[in-house]
Enzyme design. Structure first.
Site, PDB file in Angstrom:
ATOM      1  N   GLU A  54      19.392   9.899 -17.223  1.00 28.87           N
ATOM      2  CA  GLU A  54      20.232   9.977 -18.409  1.00 28.87           C
ATOM      3  C   GLU A  54      20.512   8.589 -18.991  1.00 28.87           C
ATOM      4  O   GLU A  54      20.567   8.415 -20.211  1.00 28.87           O
ATOM      5  CB  GLU A  54      21.550  10.678 -18.075  1.00 28.87           C
ATOM      6  CG  GLU A  54      21.389  12.128 -17.623  1.00 28.87           C
ATOM      7  CD  GLU A  54      21.278  12.271 -16.117  1.00 28.87           C
ATOM      8  OE1 GLU A  54      21.725  13.285 -15.583  1.00 28.87           O
ATOM      9  OE2 GLU A  54      20.729  11.336 -15.462  1.00 28.87           O
ATOM     10  N   ALA A 158      -7.469  16.025  10.036  1.00 26.30           N
ATOM     11  CA  ALA A 158      -8.870  16.191   9.668  1.00 26.30           C
ATOM     12  C   ALA A 158      -9.605  16.765  10.871  1.00 26.30           C
ATOM     13  O   ALA A 158      -9.356  16.361  12.010  1.00 26.30           O
ATOM     14  CB  ALA A 158      -9.488  14.855   9.257  1.00 26.30           C
ATOM     15  N   ASP A 204      -5.448   5.656  18.757  1.00 19.39           N
ATOM     16  CA  ASP A 204      -5.907   5.281  17.416  1.00 19.39           C
ATOM     17  C   ASP A 204      -5.376   3.925  16.979  1.00 19.39           C
ATOM     18  O   ASP A 204      -5.943   3.293  16.083  1.00 19.39           O
ATOM     19  CB  ASP A 204      -5.477   6.334  16.393  1.00 19.39           C
ATOM     20  CG  ASP A 204      -6.215   7.651  16.569  1.00 19.39           C
ATOM     21  OD1 ASP A 204      -7.087   7.728  17.458  1.00 19.39           O
ATOM     22  OD2 ASP A 204      -5.919   8.598  15.820  1.00 19.39           O
TER      23      ASP A 204
END
Length: 347
Positions: A54, A158, A204
């Site tokens: 706004e 994945a 990982d």
């Protein structure tokens, strides 16, 4: 409401979406000001802690004398409290606008109808519910956070054509292609936090950053119940805020690394998400391994899931991908050599 009213509100929703990834933990909000059938000002919530939609819309009006008698379209009920910025309801009142059309009311207890009441008490006509479903979809993270008292949870993984997420012994295997990896980094800039479990962190050694897409780096979250992870991992490099949830200690190690102790006698995931709620974390992207992902699936603690499947890659053996036993398939897309399956848990 007329077709013109819908057109202006759709424009406000378009503007609101421009704040994706930057406005959180606040909701995305857009605002359009119309005078005699013409847009004279518009804005959106561009940055958390910055001016609301706004404010930007009112500031964008070249001739402020047109504000009295104008109609304001805003995607969320104007705030009525002092937070990082003054109340937007007061701004609209002082601007002398004639009426306000609102897409969604705000479930935040600090607002929750108070903004509407303040506008009405000032003599401003207020209408609500225009394109309500579209607004709920746009701000699904915010409404889930407010109504369920937990972050919005997105799962991502994945898998190969034969259903593996990693090689034997958790061996890291690059499954998805370049386009899919860039898309994931884009998602990381749009969510407040990204989470992995112990095995993913160990095998990982991910950075969990967004180096392949411009935008905000997410808060990193790792679950390490017994503090088994070695300190040389990228997660502990201090490059971005990181929370380590465990059963052994509560400690602030450095500016961007905190250890958060949970109660071993209670379920871990509800505790973790309650703590994130207390920290005002609106959404979490979970990129963990099969154990963490299946734990969330089985507990029903998820809202959306994105699964990349490489139809050209097989492993024959390794760590099986999670089983998507529930949820509804919303759509399927192709990204290079990958198929992207999008599920949700709320329709």
């Amino acid at each position: 409401m007329t077709s013109a009213d819908e057109l202006y509100m759709r424009r406000a929703l378009e503007l609101a979406a421009l704040g994706r990834g930057a406005a959180s933990p606040n909701p995305m909000v857009g605002c359009v000001i119309v005078h005699n059938g013409a847009i004279i000002g518009e804005g959106w919530h561009q940055q958390y802690g910055g001016p609301h939609a706004e404010v930007h819309a009112v500031q964008a009006v070249p001739d402020k004398s047109l504000l009295p008698g104008s109609r304001v379209y805003v995607t969320l009920e104007p705030c009525s409290h002092f937070g990082k910025t003054p109340p937007c309801a007061d701004l609209l009142i002082s601007s002398g606008v004639r009426d306000v059309v609102i897409c969604n009311t705000d479930p935040n207890p600090l607002v929750a109808g108070r903004g509407i009441k303040r506008l009405q008490e000032a003599g401003i006509q207020v209408q609500t519910g225009l394109l309500e479903a579209e607004g709920l979809k746009l701000n699904k993270r915010f409404f889930t956070f407010q109504n369920l008292k937990r972050p919005y949870i997105i799962l991502k993984w994945a898998e190969t054509a034969d259903g593996f997420i990693a090689g034997p012994g958790c061996e890291r295997v690059q499954i998805s292609g370049r386009l899919a990896r860039r898309l994931v980094h884009k998602w990381r800039t749009e969510e407040q936090a990204i989470m992995v479990g112990t095995r993913t962190a160990l095998h990982d050694n991910p950075h969990l950053d967004a180096r392949h897409w411009p935008g905000r780096k997410p808060l990193r979250i790792v679950i390490d119940r017994q503090l088994q992870l070695p300190p040389h991992l990228h997660l502990f490099d201090g490059s971005q805020p990181t929370l380590v949830y465990n059963y052994l200690k509560q400690e602030q190690m450095q500016e961007n690394l905190s250890f958060v102790q949970l109660d071993e006698q209670q379920d871990l995931l509800p505790q973790l998400f309650h703590d994130l709620y207390q920290r005002n974390v609106l959404s979490v992207l979970v990129e963990g391994g099969t154990y963490l992902l299946e734990s969330l699936l089985q507990a029903g603690l998820w809202d959306e899931a994105f699964i990349f499947k490489n139809a050209n890659k097989t492993l024959g053996a390794g760590i099986k991908a999670p089983a998507m036993a529930t949820g509804r398939l919303k759509e399927m897309q192709t990204f290079g050599s990958d198929l992207l399956f999008h599920f949700n848990n709320f329709e």
